[in-house]
Design an enzyme around this catalytic site. Sequence first.
Site, PDB file in Angstrom:
ATOM      1  CG  ASP A   9      13.725  15.692  96.255  1.00 53.93           C
ATOM      2  OD1 ASP A   9      14.875  15.771  96.731  1.00 53.93           O
ATOM      3  OD2 ASP A   9      13.504  15.526  95.041  1.00 53.93           O
ATOM      4  CG  ASP A  11      17.505  19.763  92.669  1.00 51.69           C
ATOM      5  OD1 ASP A  11      17.218  20.961  92.826  1.00 51.69           O
ATOM      6  OD2 ASP A  11      18.647  19.309  92.895  1.00 51.69           O
TER       7      ASP A  11
END
Length: 169
Positions: A9, A11
């Site tokens: 992922d 952020d």
Amino acid sequence: MNRPAVFFDRDGVLNEDIGYLHERTKFRWTPGAREAVKAVNDVGYLAFVVTNQSGVARGLYEEADVRDLHAWMAEELAAVGAHVDAFEYCPHHPEATVEPYRRSCMCRKPGPGMITNLMNRFQVDPVRSFLIGDRLTDVEAATRAGIRGYLFEGPDLQQFIRSRLSRTG
């Protein structure tokens, strides 16, 4: 031949999550992030980034901004001898203010679409592959795609990834 992969992922995992990040001047790598990507590269795993980018759907920035930031991230990684094999993002949101992006889709996590698309495109080995996310929706997307998902809560991504890589051999 199928290769294992790590799906990151963006952020909250690779960079500090400041909300709707789209400018390199506000980008801050998390501790050990670049080294974590390099560790994945060094053991022969594919490295992918899968990220929801609802800021596009909300009219806060454009898809070009997302692509530009990802290109800059790739340059930053190259400076330490690391690379991401592919960046995938979902610009959609069911409550978007920008009409063309208003929809529910399987690519928006917790949907598995970004992961499964990459798995098919790159012939990924699901048994040895995993995702690292900072939200339960990331882990759910991984589970729905048929791979393991790990929740990263800090502090150092390189240490976190090394312990996961040693388990999957």
